[in-house]
Design an enzyme around this catalytic site. Sequence first.
Site, PDB file in Angstrom:
ATOM      1  N   GLU A 158     -11.018  -1.072  -5.026  1.00  0.00           N
ATOM      2  CA  GLU A 158     -10.365  -0.393  -3.869  1.00  0.00           C
ATOM      3  C   GLU A 158      -9.328   0.518  -4.204  1.00  0.00           C
ATOM      4  OE1 GLU A 158      -9.167  -3.575  -1.426  1.00  0.00           O
ATOM      5  OE2 GLU A 158      -8.208  -4.412  -2.921  1.00  0.00           O
ATOM      6  N   ASP A 171       0.671  -1.195   0.080  1.00  0.00           N
ATOM      7  CA  ASP A 171      -0.040   0.136   0.044  1.00  0.00           C
ATOM      8  C   ASP A 171       0.885   1.154   0.076  1.00  0.00           C
ATOM      9  OD1 ASP A 171      -2.224  -1.704   0.332  1.00  0.00           O
ATOM     10  OD2 ASP A 171      -2.008  -1.640   2.578  1.00  0.00           O
TER      11      ASP A 171
END
Length: 441
Positions: A196, A31
């Site tokens: 997402e 991430d």
Amino acid sequence: MKIKFFSIAFMLLSVICNAQNPIIQTKFTADPAPMVYHDTVFLYTSHDEDDAKGFKMLNWLLYTSTDMVNWTDRGSVASLKTFDYTAENGAWAPQCIPRNGKFYLYVPVARKGTSMGIGVAVSDSPYGPFKDAIGKPLIAGNSNGDFDPTVYIDDDGQAYLYWGNPNCYYVKLNPDMVSYSGDIVKIDSKPANYQEGPWFYKRNSHYYLAYASTCCPEGIGYAMSDHPTGPWVYKGMIMDGAPISSGNHPGIIDYKGNSYVFGFNYALNWKITNIHHERRSICVEKLTYNADGSIQKLPFWSTEGTEQIGKINPYQRVEAETIALSSGVQTAGDSQSGVYVTGIDNTDYIKVRGADFGSGAKSFTAAVASSTKGGYIEIHLDSPTGKLAGTCIVKNTGGDKNWANVSCDIKDTKGVHDIYLVFRGGEWHLFNFDWWKFTAK
């Protein structure tokens, strides 16, 4: 024994695949949230624990670089313990942004006894530590998909927070960056294959929403708009997914005249086991825009990575945890010693890419600490078995946090070279390593 297993696995990866991607080899990272501040890229990451099978994520890490290939481990900047209301797991994708002399870190947090939410922490420094800004979630109770925040401040000063899985939401933040005005808005016509991990930004006159595409595997898709709140027009894929990597998560910046996209793959996990675990590793590629603002599609993450921008100055103090490529070593840190390299065993090494020695170096100094018999630091040029420029002897210093300086003579180092610090010795965990520096002739 478990720690040694992972150390050996990382060593094998580096020996087999002498590559630039993944860019972090001492920990599992995911991430990526890059932020350009002054002349430095600050890369905030989530962190998969070594023993993770599913998502076991407890803190957020920071790495910095000024050349896009040598990354310095700055340790943990926040953890689930930063927030009183969090559960014991769930430190997912972060993003940090500066405003009015402060730095705001937006993070998804699993709340005790309920669903996900988005918290915000604040610091006076991009290096942290970050502290809970408001004592409660900024976003909570909107949906079970309240995670993966991305934030951007527009030219008029209005800040926007986007997030969500499988739906995409946004809200307008107030100037204090820790509250919002108006309703939370669900994007009715979200971009095609949105899943997402949104990354919201503006470049020239275009607004972009990059995101992880429909799982699984996840690639990186993107949409464009003339307005910060849409409507969003799907433009295609920045990168298709690959069966060997179920997830992805974009972070995009412009830096020193180039554009870059960050994401992750599972390369380190696959070098350890043929079983899929959520142990991910951040990668980066150069990004190219067309004249109309659209983005040229990339193949899946290469092993080569990106080119170096600039050179390392070996005549100033360089933290030992500044690494382009590593074999076997780990990093650790505490409030007294800061971050340092540990888990050093025989034949492990650190590569620092592109050091400019000019007319040559005469000596090398390193800060080390050892509670064992110590070992050696061999300074090789351009490969782990390249020209041996010098060897420093490391003896027992009286403890693994009792730091002492060791030095040795250096020869034949003119010009630009990759530095390989190769560690030798007869025992496990030979010593800890804090920093190094060459002295010019």
